[in-house]
Design an enzyme around this catalytic site. Structure first.
Site, PDB file in Angstrom:
ATOM      1  CE1 TYR A 152      43.602  18.915  19.938  1.00  0.00           C
ATOM      2  CE2 TYR A 152      41.797  20.497  19.723  1.00  0.00           C
ATOM      3  CZ  TYR A 152      42.390  19.300  19.384  1.00  0.00           C
ATOM      4  OH  TYR A 152      41.770  18.481  18.460  1.00  0.00           O
ATOM      5  CG  HIS A 211      37.704  14.916  17.194  1.00  0.00           C
ATOM      6  ND1 HIS A 211      38.034  13.610  17.495  1.00  0.00           N
ATOM      7  CD2 HIS A 211      36.358  14.996  17.303  1.00  0.00           C
ATOM      8  CE1 HIS A 211      36.925  12.939  17.788  1.00  0.00           C
ATOM      9  NE2 HIS A 211      35.904  13.758  17.676  1.00  0.00           N
ATOM     10  NE  ARG A 261      42.769  14.632  15.730  1.00  0.00           N
ATOM     11  CZ  ARG A 261      42.570  15.341  16.849  1.00  0.00           C
ATOM     12  NH1 ARG A 261      42.020  14.798  17.895  1.00  0.00           N
ATOM     13  NH2 ARG A 261      42.920  16.613  16.903  1.00  0.00           N
TER      14      ARG A 261
HETATM   15  C1  LIG Z   1      29.996   7.907  24.961  1.00  0.00           C
HETATM   16  C2  LIG Z   1      30.487   9.120  24.227  1.00  0.00           C
HETATM   17  N1  LIG Z   1      31.004  10.144  24.915  1.00  0.00           N
HETATM   18  C3  LIG Z   1      31.457  11.236  24.257  1.00  0.00           C
HETATM   19  C4  LIG Z   1      31.360  11.316  22.890  1.00  0.00           C
HETATM   20  C5  LIG Z   1      31.904  12.541  22.146  1.00  0.00           C
HETATM   21  N2  LIG Z   1      33.143  12.132  21.483  1.00  0.00           N
HETATM   22  C6  LIG Z   1      33.170  11.800  20.179  1.00  0.00           C
HETATM   23  S1  LIG Z   1      34.691  11.332  19.683  1.00  0.00           S
HETATM   24  C7  LIG Z   1      35.347  11.588  21.212  1.00  0.00           C
HETATM   25  C8  LIG Z   1      36.811  11.338  21.470  1.00  0.00           C
HETATM   26  C9  LIG Z   1      37.252   9.985  21.069  1.00  0.00           C
HETATM   27  O1  LIG Z   1      38.649   9.879  21.212  1.00  0.00           O
HETATM   28  P1  LIG Z   1      39.373   8.527  20.891  1.00  0.00           P
HETATM   29  O2  LIG Z   1      38.626   7.400  21.520  1.00  0.00           O
HETATM   30  O3  LIG Z   1      40.782   8.676  21.266  1.00  0.00           O
HETATM   31  O4  LIG Z   1      39.215   8.353  19.308  1.00  0.00           O
HETATM   32  P2  LIG Z   1      39.785   9.332  18.167  1.00  0.00           P
HETATM   33  O5  LIG Z   1      38.667  10.299  17.860  1.00  0.00           O
HETATM   34  O6  LIG Z   1      40.987  10.008  18.698  1.00  0.00           O
HETATM   35  O7  LIG Z   1      40.099   8.483  16.994  1.00  0.00           O
HETATM   36  C10 LIG Z   1      34.374  12.038  22.090  1.00  0.00           C
HETATM   37  C11 LIG Z   1      34.631  12.351  23.499  1.00  0.00           C
HETATM   38  C12 LIG Z   1      30.779  10.210  22.210  1.00  0.00           C
HETATM   39  N3  LIG Z   1      30.682  10.178  20.875  1.00  0.00           N
HETATM   40  N4  LIG Z   1      30.373   9.122  22.901  1.00  0.00           N
END
Ligand SMILES: Cc1ncc(C[n+]2csc(CCOP(=O)(O)OP(=O)(O)O)c2C)c(N)n1
Ligand SMILES: [Mg+2]
Length: 359
Positions: free
Chosen positions: A269, A260, A256
């Site tokens: 981080y 985020h 990425r």
């Molecule tokens: C069930 C749930 N828990 C927490 C969140 C908050 N949240 C949004 S994105 C994220 C991280 C997602 O990481 P990843 O699956 O690796 O996808 P990326 O954003 O890196 O593409 C979190 C914890 C959420 N949207 N849904």
């Protein structure tokens, strides 16, 4: 080809090397025009993404999750899909949406804060973006079961991040898919972070692709910055799914490049050096070298492609901004058949707090 790369042995499918040379035995054999289309889709994705970030900083967009660095994974995947296949996306999938023909103005409208932008136009088999991490996985498997039952011969693609592999939904979905042999293609975009949680804290498994082994179907790790590798793996997994051969898990190994979302500051981080290291693996730059070796790229072509992308993006911005804002009633309209009194009160309170024209 997928079975030639065993994630348990740490093998990763890669077709283009750092200099943009394709491994001859793995090259998917696309025609020149198709290769240029792949590149043009990636350029368009990057331009649309950069514009979204600017609009957010100007207050013309809500929170936005950038796709920078994911262009090969998104475009390579969606370019292998057929019109009759279904797509259950996550929130970082701009290049897949555009490749499948989703109007950019609609996509922008959604991120501007109006859910009307996520009402998929007729003829496109795309479900709305899942914001709850991983919730799209069992839904995609449900669609896979329906397609199998009705013998429709289509595949179902769902995308999710490395973080989603720690969710119960991921395990439940993949387990069901394995047991019932559903026509699913699971694409884990491993971009090394779930917000600030690094990949090393997400799972002790050396690869995410190997998780498929526990569910009884193939998993493959591919270089997610290599559009040809993602395309080739997806094409094979989709063909297997459509032919009744069951599911596949593809791990697209990438990074990425941005924060985020626009609410994040990744500099807190991770190190600049790490980001620079991945800049050297830029998926567009590598593909440009590949096109160059094939005499399909020069400066004049690049100028034309950039100009076309910029025009495409500006048109979408104008279109999205010309649309009416969301109505306050819509916030309350779709949960109950008749609005309960406490929500009625909240609606009145919200409307009273808004300027005249917005009620
Ligand atoms: C069930 C749930 N828990 C927490 C969140 C908050 N949240 C949004 S994105 C994220 C991280 C997602 O990481 P990843 O699956 O690796 O996808 P990326 O954003 O890196 O593409 C979190 C914890 C959420 N949207 N849904
Ligand atoms: Mg991630």
């Amino acid at each position: 080809m997928i079975e030639r790369f065993d994630p348990l042995k740490g093998e990763r499918l890669r077709i283009l090397d750092d200099e943009g040379r394709a491994a001859p035995d793995l090259d998917p054999g696309l025609a020149d025009a198709e290769l240029r289309t792949l590149y043009e889709r990636m350029v368009r994705t990057r331009a649309a993404d950069a514009k979204a970030l600017k609009l957010q900083r100007q207050g013309r967009f809500g929170t936005y999750a950038s796709s920078l660095g994911h262009e090969a994974a998104q475009v390579g995947l969606a370019s292998a899909m057929a019109r009759e296949d279904w797509f259950f996306p996550y929130f970082r999938d701009l290049g897949a949406f555009l490749t499948l023909g989703y109007p950019l103005a609609d996509y922008y409208h959604f991120w501007m804060g109006n859910e009307a932008g996520m009402r998929t136009p007729d003829g496109l088999n795309i479900f709305p973006i899942s914001i709850p991490v991983g919730s799209q996985v069992p839904q995609a498997v449900g669609a896979g079961i329906a397609i199998k039952h009705r013998k429709l011969g289509a595949a179902v693609v769902t995308t999710f991040g490395d973080g989603a592999t720690s969710e119960g939904d991921f395990h439940e979905g993949l387990n069901f898919a394995g047991v019932f042999g559903t026509p699913n293609v699971f694409v884990c975009v491993n971009n090394q972070f779930a917000i600030s949680v690094p990949r090393s804290r997400q799972s002790a498994a050396p690869t995410l692709a190997q998780k498929a082994v526990a569910y009884g179907f193939p998993g493959v790790q591919v270089d997610g910055n290599d559009a040809l590798a993602v395309f080739a793996a997806a094409r094979e997994a989709l063909a297997t799914a459509r032919a009744g051969g069951g599911p596949t898990l593809i791990e697209a190994y990438t990074y990425r490049m941005g924060d985020h979302t626009t609410s994040d500051d990744a500099a807190r981080y991770r190190t600049k050096e790490e980001v620079q290291e991945w800049e050297r693996r830029d998926p567009l730059a590598r593909f440009r070298l590949y096109l160059g070796h094939k005499k399909l790229w020069d400066e004049a072509y690049e100028k034309d492609v950039q100009a076309a992308a910029s025009e495409f993006v500006e048109k979408a911005v104008a279109e999205a901004e010309a649309r009416p804002q969301a109505s306050v009633d819509d916030v309350f309209a779709y949960t109950y058949s008749s609005i309960p009194p406490d929500l009625e009160r909240q609606m009145a309170e919200l409307k009273a707090s808004l300027p005249e024209g917005r009620r």
